[in-house]
Design a protein around this motif. Structure first.
Motif, PDB file in Angstrom:
ATOM      1  N   VAL A 108      -9.434  -8.255   4.824  1.00 26.26           N
ATOM      2  CA  VAL A 108      -9.470  -6.887   4.412  1.00 26.26           C
ATOM      3  C   VAL A 108      -7.846  -6.548   4.479  1.00 26.26           C
ATOM      4  N   VAL A 109      -6.722  -6.132   5.915  1.00 19.23           N
ATOM      5  CA  VAL A 109      -5.961  -5.733   5.850  1.00 19.23           C
ATOM      6  C   VAL A 109      -4.729  -6.805   4.700  1.00 19.23           C
ATOM      7  N   ALA A 110      -4.850  -7.416   4.426  1.00 16.96           N
ATOM      8  CA  ALA A 110      -4.197  -8.623   3.572  1.00 16.96           C
ATOM      9  C   ALA A 110      -4.771  -8.341   2.107  1.00 16.96           C
ATOM     10  N   GLY A 111      -5.528  -8.375   1.819  1.00 16.19           N
ATOM     11  CA  GLY A 111      -5.952  -8.307   0.575  1.00 16.19           C
ATOM     12  C   GLY A 111      -5.774  -6.351   0.120  1.00 16.19           C
ATOM     13  N   THR A 112      -5.705  -5.916   1.278  1.00 15.50           N
ATOM     14  CA  THR A 112      -5.402  -4.352   0.570  1.00 15.50           C
ATOM     15  C   THR A 112      -3.659  -4.582   0.442  1.00 15.50           C
ATOM     16  N   LEU A 113      -3.122  -4.747   1.272  1.00 14.02           N
ATOM     17  CA  LEU A 113      -1.266  -5.255   0.777  1.00 14.02           C
ATOM     18  C   LEU A 113      -1.369  -5.695  -0.161  1.00 14.02           C
ATOM     19  N   THR A 114      -2.424  -6.820  -0.597  1.00 12.37           N
ATOM     20  CA  THR A 114      -1.783  -7.498  -1.838  1.00 12.37           C
ATOM     21  C   THR A 114      -2.148  -6.220  -2.820  1.00 12.37           C
ATOM     22  N   ALA A 115      -2.345  -5.453  -3.312  1.00  2.76           N
ATOM     23  CA  ALA A 115      -3.246  -4.617  -3.840  1.00  2.76           C
ATOM     24  C   ALA A 115      -2.430  -3.091  -3.975  1.00  2.76           C
ATOM     25  N   LEU A 116      -1.409  -2.846  -3.062  1.00  6.36           N
ATOM     26  CA  LEU A 116      -0.413  -1.849  -2.517  1.00  6.36           C
ATOM     27  C   LEU A 116       0.728  -2.371  -3.110  1.00  6.36           C
ATOM     28  N   SER A 117       0.849  -3.933  -3.472  1.00 11.72           N
ATOM     29  CA  SER A 117       1.677  -4.441  -4.148  1.00 11.72           C
ATOM     30  C   SER A 117       2.021  -4.528  -5.699  1.00 11.72           C
ATOM     31  N   LEU A 118       1.136  -4.570  -5.979  1.00 15.39           N
ATOM     32  CA  LEU A 118       0.044  -4.791  -7.494  1.00 15.39           C
ATOM     33  C   LEU A 118       0.206  -3.143  -8.121  1.00 15.39           C
ATOM     34  N   ILE A 119       0.133  -2.329  -7.130  1.00 20.18           N
ATOM     35  CA  ILE A 119       0.373  -1.177  -7.945  1.00 20.18           C
ATOM     36  C   ILE A 119       1.233  -0.288  -7.541  1.00 20.18           C
ATOM     37  N   TYR A 120       2.573  -0.897  -6.969  1.00 17.16           N
ATOM     38  CA  TYR A 120       4.185  -0.558  -6.673  1.00 17.16           C
ATOM     39  C   TYR A 120       4.445  -1.434  -7.978  1.00 17.16           C
ATOM     40  N   HIS A 121       4.543  -2.542  -8.435  1.00 19.45           N
ATOM     41  CA  HIS A 121       4.336  -3.118  -9.243  1.00 19.45           C
ATOM     42  C   HIS A 121       4.774  -2.453 -10.763  1.00 19.45           C
TER      43      HIS A 121
END
Length: 897
Positions: free
Chosen positions: A146-159
């Motif tokens: 869950v933590v790893a998936g959330t970090l990936t989603a945050l990276s996509l949002i900022y990208h």
């Protein structure tokens, strides 16, 4: 449905979303997605049940069955895409948490992609702050996936959206904890997110979390940052709904394709440009500043002054400073600019740099105090001091505007010291390069005049500075707007100014709106002209004369054919009323657009009836053939004199109108800037007024409290005064009682006094005088009032006393009185005399003759009783006076004396 299974397709979609059978739910999700895609707009009734009950989507995005969950996430994406802002705002609080917990770690790639797309849509439709609020708590989840998936989603949002749309502060504050996670995949995703944020923020992101990382983690990140530094600045790849609407409006505004393309480029440039954000929180450094700073700066030793400034520098060396009362500190720093020691001046300039950079707009009120002393100190020839002062001056300029600083700058450009002038020119050029607002017209003239004057200086550095000032100003305004200020210069100086103009880089550019070219308006006029007279009120094609300014420079500009219109008045050489306008529009009385070269007439122009042919002419431009040549080839040359183009006066008038328009636009911009400045001043004055009102209210309340205390004190004083008057009245009453008793005692016969004197009993008058004098002296010393202290309501009067009462109360005499008077005659009274306490004798005990008659006894007994009562009252008064003194602590009780 398979054979034997019931058909649930007739159930409403909300019921199928909540069904216990996963296949029914899956089919419901699929059908809902199809229904959403068919809706014509966001207000369709299909969306209503899902907007009223957002909890339906909570079960859909986190379905226990993986296949159904994938379809549920896909349906939710369609719901957001076609439902608009309302669909996002009503459901995101319910769905983002389950998406982070169940959707982002989904085992199927399609489901994970749908979950990420749902989060991106939530940001795109409204704003990113609510999404971050719901998403960041998932970083503390106990499941690493869950933590790893959330970090990936945050990276996509900022990208996709960048740090200008999505606030990076909350994410950066949560990164420290994630870097210490036990799972390596989580740490890897944290590194990816940090690198993505570094693409946008660069070094500005480090103050928030860098110090909390381990040295090994810092080294690994620095290696990843090296690769990012070589990449170009990132641009926003996905735009919010508000940005998309603005882009649509910008693309529809221009009239032609070229203008549309230019507007689109400008929007992309503004929208894609990302400013480096200062993410540090303001720090309140004022309490940390040494209290004795002012005294230390007044020391006669330069080392003490430098140490004090070093301590101040260490305190204010933070990215952002909270505003506070720094007036006295700024005055001390301004005074330090005149210090004889250059080390003290350098540290003071560094302190000004930090203070202005930290306070930013809050330093604006201190500019007038510090700028002039720093400009005056530019006479120092040491480069280190000059650099420190230059950086401090630029920090002060950054906290204000060019308009605020320009007056001081121009004043010091006239300084008699060449070093001050040269450094001031450098500061002016730096301000022009970095200002984001175009100077007003009076400011432009002042700067241009100062730069032109510098071109005549004797030193090469000053002349180059003047040329660079003019070149930078030309970069802001444009060559055409700068031409009036360069007219008096020779070619060598103009060439040097142009060189600096080519290389200058500025942040503010004056971009006047281009005048729309007229070619697209000509076809509409041609369609309206054949066989008809044009409308007299037509005024739209008037800007057809726009190419006038380029006509003299181009030998053969390309023209667009236009028709001749109308029939001139025959028999006269005068144009009809309104011919000046019609000659520009191609109406009756002249040719249209004589500035364009003649072109072959279109097909519809060759078909008019033969009688009308002599009444039409050919359109031509200013650089084309003379007007007389076609007239010679025409069968009917008579109308030719009536055909006239735009005269020189009209062109001059048009140019004047354009200049007026440009001046009006500049005036409007100046007024806008002035209004903004006044608004800022108004806001500041309102804040000061609010503070003054608060102080006034506090003072009024304090005054009212004091007045209340004063009223209470006055009331207490009046009460005390009333008590004093009451006691005085009581004393007067007691005095009258004593006087009455004395008068009664004075009426006793002489034999009574002789008899009492024979046994050593003191006279009643002397006893009263002694007791009264003693009592009044004690009362005067203590300041007490006896009336309120008596235990009884009123002392016993002599008229109401009776011998029976005296016999029943034999102990009412004052002990003090009996002690003082018992020694008279140096003998004690025996009980045979009837002496009790004060020895009140009776007439019968003092008789010396045995043959006294019973008639004498009543006469002699009455004075004795009066004397007894007077002594009794006196002793009571003395006893009460002693009691009052004992209560007030003014004297010891009689038993202790």
């Amino acid at each position: 449905m398979a054979d034997g299974e019931p058909d649930f397709s007739s159930l409403p979609l909300p019921d199928r979303f909540a069904h216990k059978n996963w296949k029914v739910r899956k089919e419901g999700y699929e059908e809902a997605k199809a229904e959403f895609e068919k809706t014509p707009d966001e207000s369709h009734p299909t969306f209503t049940p899902f907007l009223q009950d957002p909890g339906l989507w909570k079960g859909a995005v986190a379905d226990s069955n993986v296949a159904a969950q994938v379809e549920g996430l896909t349906a939710y994406c369609a719901f957001l895409k076609f439902g608009g802002v309302q669909a996002c705002s009503r459901t995101r609080n319910t769905t983002i948490g389950p998406i982070a917990e169940k959707g982002l770690p989904c085992a199927r790639p399609v489901g994970k992609a749908s979950a990420q797309e749902a989060l991106l849509l939530c940001v795109e439709l409204d704003k990113a702050d609510p999404v971050l609020e719901e998403l960041l708590p998932a970083l503390s989840h106990k499941v690493p996936k869950v933590v790893a998936g959330t970090l990936t989603a945050l990276s996509l949002i900022y990208h996709n959206f960048g740090c200008k749309i999505v606030d990076p502060k909350p994410t950066l504050k949560a990164l420290t904890k994630v870097f210490g996670h036990a799972d390596k995949n989580v740490r890897a995703e944290a590194q990816n997110l940090t690198v993505e944020l570094y693409r946008w923020l660069r070094e500005a992101m480090k103050p928030l979390f860098w110090s909390d990382l381990k040295p090994v983690q810092q080294q690994d990140l620095e290696k990843l940052f090296e690769n990012v530094k070589q990449e170009p600045a990132p641009k926003q790849e996905r735009f919010t709904r508000a940005q998309q609407d603005a882009m649509a409006v910008a693309s529809e505004a221009p009239a032609d394709g070229g203008a549309e393309e230019e507007a689109g480029d400008d929007f992309d440039e503004d929208g894609g440009e990302e400013e480096v954000l200062d993410l540090a929180e303001p720090v309140d450094v004022f309490p940390k500043i040494p209290k004795d700073l002012h005294d230390q700066l007044a020391s006669s030793k330069w080392k003490d002054r430098k140490e004090a400034l070093d301590a101040l520098y260490n305190v204010i060396n933070v990215p952002r400073i909270k505003d506070g009362p720094y007036d006295e500190i700024v005055r001390d720093l301004a005074k330090s600019m005149k210090d004889a020691n250059v080390a003290v001046v350098t540290v003071a300039a560094n302190c000004v740099d930090l203070l202005a950079s930290g306070l930013r707009a809050g330093f604006m009120k201190h500019r007038a105090t510090i700028m002039a002393p720093m400009l005056e100190r530019l006479k120092e020839k040491k480069q280190a001091v000059a650099d420190a002062l230059g950086n401090a001056l630029y920090a002060v300029f950054s906290s204000t505007t060019l308009t605020d600083c320009l007056e001081d700058i121009l004043e010091y450009l006239k300084h008699k010291n060449p070093q001050v002038k040269q450094e001031t020119v450098k500061f002016l050029i730096r301000c022009l390069r970095n200002t984001r607002t175009v100077p007003a017209k009076p400011e432009i003239k002042s700067i241009a005049d100062a730069g032109t004057k510098l071109l005549t200086e004797s030193t090469e550095g000053m002349r180059s500075g003047g040329a660079e000032t003019l070149g930078t100003l030309m970069k802001i305004l444009g060559e055409r707007a700068m031409n009036p200020y360069l007219d008096g210069l020779d070619d060598i100086r103009k060439t040097k100014v142009k060189e600096f103009f080519e290389t200058a880089e500025v942040k503010a550019k004056d971009r006047p709106k281009p005048i729309a070219p007229p070619p697209k308006a000509a076809p509409a006029a041609r369609k309206a002209m054949p066989g008809k007279k044009p409308a007299m009120g037509l005024k739209k094609p008037a800007p057809a004369a726009a190419p006038v300014e380029e006509a003299p420079a181009k030998p053969a500009p390309r023209g667009i054919p236009s028709k001749l219109g109308g029939i001139p008045k025959t028999g006269t050489g005068l144009a009809p009323p309104g011919s000046k306008l019609r000659s520009k529009l191609g109406g009756p009385g002249g040719v249209a657009s004589p500035q364009r070269r003649a072109a072959p007439p279109p097909a519809e122009e060759e078909a008019p009836p033969p009688p009308a042919a002599p009444k039409f002419g050919m359109g031509r431009g200013l650089a084309g053939r003379p007007i007389a040549k076609p007239a010679a080839a025409e069968p009917a040359p008579a109308p030719a004199p009536a055909v006239s183009g735009i005269s020189a006066a009209e062109r001059a008038e048009l140019e004047e109108l354009r200049a007026d328009k440009e001046r009006s636009a500049r005036t409007i911009e100046d007024l806008k800037a002035e209004r903004s400045k006044f608004n800022n001043e108004l806001t500041e004055l309102q804040n000061q007024n609010a503070q003054l009102i608060e102080d006034h209210t506090r003072d009024v309340l304090s005054i009212k409290a004091k007045e209340t205390q004063l009223v209470r004190a006055r009331s207490d004083a009046e009460t005390a005064e009333a008590n004093v008057q009451k006691q005085q009245r009581e004393i007067e009453r007691l005095k009258r009682e004593l006087a009455r008793a004395l008068r009664a005692t004075a009426l006793s016969p002489p034999n009574a006094s002789s008899e009492t004197g024979s046994i050593g009993i003191p006279d009643a008058a002397s006893m009263y005088q002694e007791s009264a004098s003693n009592g009044h002296a004690a009362a005067a010393r203590s300041g007490l009032h006896m009336g309120s202290r008596f235990e009884g309501s009123r002392p016993r009067s002599y008229a109401s006393a009776s011998p029976s009462e005296d016999k029943e109360n034999p102990g009412l005499e004052s002990p003090g009185f009996s002690n003082r008077e018992s020694g008279l005659g140096r003998r004690k009274l025996s009980p045979s005399y009837g002496y009790s306490g004060v020895g009140s004798p009776t007439r019968s005990s003092t008789r010396t003759s045995a043959n006294a008659t019973e008639e004498d006894q009543p006469r002699s007994a009455e004075p004795a009783e009066n004397w007894k009562r007077a002594a009794e009252v006196t002793s009571q008064l003395k006893a009460r006076i002693e009691q009052m003194k004992a209560r007030q602590g003014l004297s010891r009780p009689p038993a202790q004396r």
